[in-house]
Design a protein around this motif. Structure first.
Motif, PDB file in Angstrom:
ATOM      1  N   ASP A  50       0.818  -1.223   0.000  1.00 32.93           N
ATOM      2  CA  ASP A  50       0.000   0.000   0.000  1.00 32.93           C
ATOM      3  C   ASP A  50       0.847   1.267   0.000  1.00 32.93           C
ATOM      4  N   TYR A  51       1.985   1.227   0.661  1.00 33.84           N
ATOM      5  CA  TYR A  51       2.884   2.388   0.679  1.00 33.84           C
ATOM      6  C   TYR A  51       3.344   2.707  -0.749  1.00 33.84           C
ATOM      7  N   ILE A  52       3.741   1.677  -1.462  1.00 36.51           N
ATOM      8  CA  ILE A  52       4.180   1.861  -2.856  1.00 36.51           C
ATOM      9  C   ILE A  52       3.017   2.359  -3.701  1.00 36.51           C
ATOM     10  N   ARG A  53       1.865   1.757  -3.545  1.00 37.99           N
ATOM     11  CA  ARG A  53       0.688   2.181  -4.319  1.00 37.99           C
ATOM     12  C   ARG A  53       0.356   3.654  -4.072  1.00 37.99           C
ATOM     13  N   HIS A  54       0.526   4.094  -2.833  1.00 35.44           N
ATOM     14  CA  HIS A  54       0.214   5.477  -2.484  1.00 35.44           C
ATOM     15  C   HIS A  54       1.203   6.451  -3.130  1.00 35.44           C
ATOM     16  N   TYR A  55       2.492   6.141  -3.031  1.00 38.87           N
ATOM     17  CA  TYR A  55       3.512   7.083  -3.493  1.00 38.87           C
ATOM     18  C   TYR A  55       3.969   6.869  -4.926  1.00 38.87           C
ATOM     19  N   ILE A  56       3.633   5.739  -5.520  1.00 38.38           N
ATOM     20  CA  ILE A  56       3.969   5.487  -6.931  1.00 38.38           C
ATOM     21  C   ILE A  56       2.681   5.092  -7.635  1.00 38.38           C
ATOM     22  N   PRO A  57       1.885   6.074  -8.009  1.00 39.76           N
ATOM     23  CA  PRO A  57       0.579   5.783  -8.598  1.00 39.76           C
ATOM     24  C   PRO A  57       0.649   4.925  -9.863  1.00 39.76           C
ATOM     25  N   GLU A  58       1.762   4.964 -10.575  1.00 38.21           N
ATOM     26  CA  GLU A  58       1.896   4.137 -11.778  1.00 38.21           C
ATOM     27  C   GLU A  58       1.786   2.647 -11.439  1.00 38.21           C
ATOM     28  N   LEU A  59       2.179   2.279 -10.223  1.00 39.10           N
ATOM     29  CA  LEU A  59       2.158   0.871  -9.821  1.00 39.10           C
ATOM     30  C   LEU A  59       0.920   0.512  -8.991  1.00 39.10           C
ATOM     31  N   GLN A  78       1.395  -6.515 -16.654  1.00 45.09           N
ATOM     32  CA  GLN A  78       1.714  -5.095 -16.835  1.00 45.09           C
ATOM     33  C   GLN A  78       0.580  -4.390 -17.580  1.00 45.09           C
ATOM     34  N   LYS A  79       0.079  -5.031 -18.622  1.00 44.23           N
ATOM     35  CA  LYS A  79      -1.022  -4.437 -19.390  1.00 44.23           C
ATOM     36  C   LYS A  79      -2.286  -4.322 -18.538  1.00 44.23           C
ATOM     37  N   GLU A  80      -2.614  -5.377 -17.805  1.00 43.36           N
ATOM     38  CA  GLU A  80      -3.792  -5.347 -16.930  1.00 43.36           C
ATOM     39  C   GLU A  80      -3.667  -4.272 -15.849  1.00 43.36           C
ATOM     40  N   SER A  81      -2.433  -4.000 -15.446  1.00 40.06           N
ATOM     41  CA  SER A  81      -2.176  -3.027 -14.384  1.00 40.06           C
ATOM     42  C   SER A  81      -1.967  -1.613 -14.934  1.00 40.06           C
ATOM     43  N   ASN A  82      -2.096  -1.467 -16.251  1.00 34.48           N
ATOM     44  CA  ASN A  82      -1.950  -0.154 -16.909  1.00 34.48           C
ATOM     45  C   ASN A  82      -0.590   0.486 -16.668  1.00 34.48           C
ATOM     46  N   CYS A  83       0.445  -0.336 -16.633  1.00 31.85           N
ATOM     47  CA  CYS A  83       1.795   0.194 -16.426  1.00 31.85           C
ATOM     48  C   CYS A  83       2.805  -0.760 -17.050  1.00 31.85           C
TER      49      CYS A  83
END
Length: 144
Positions: A50-59, A78-83
């Motif tokens: 969650d920390y990564i998701r919060h600060y790295i919106p691409e992931l 990667q495609k499903e995750s839009n990154c």
């Protein structure tokens, strides 16, 4: 970033602290590439991602099994995750397992060239090191 935004920024303190935390200084107590591996450390400290998701919106949409190592995600994930790694988010800068060994060798070479090791800041005791870094039991052999 520190020098620009921190009111109490101090170059020597910031540089020294980051070298200590990254084990890229003469810190024998932390000479363990598995203890301070950025991937393993992130998983151990905040396993949900969650920390990564919060600060790295691409992931943000990456599943937890790839959030700490997005370069390992199959292209379909990667495609499903839009990154797409290398397009929407940078490729891996270094391979930690390799560069930590190379860094250790360089630090040993520098240390051997010096007749006396330079003074440096280090944890006041073993308990502080373990507590500060939340080291797992498997890494205790490195912190004597």
């Amino acid at each position: 970033v520190f020098m620009k935004y921190l009111i109490d920024a101090d170059w020597s303190v910031s540089a020294g602290n980051w070298m200590w935390v990254s084990s890229s200084a003469f810190e024998r107590q932390l000479d363990c590439s598995t203890c301070i591996c950025p991937v393993n450390y992130g998983r151990r400290i905040e396993p949900t991602g969650d920390y990564i998701r919060h600060y790295i919106p691409e992931l943000a949409d990456y599943p937890v099994e790839y959030i700490f190592e997005p370069w390992l995600a199959p292209l379909s994930v990667q495609k499903e995750s839009n990154c797409i790694i290398g397009k929407d988010y940078p490729k891996r800068i270094v391979i930690h397992e390799q560069v930590s060994k190379e860094n250790r060798k360089m630090m040993e070479q520098i240390s051997q060239k010096m007749s006396e090791a330079p003074p440096h800041c280090c944890p006041s005791n073993v308990k502080e090191t373990r507590l500060f870094l939340r080291l797992p039991q498997s890494c205790y052999h490195n912190v004597l």
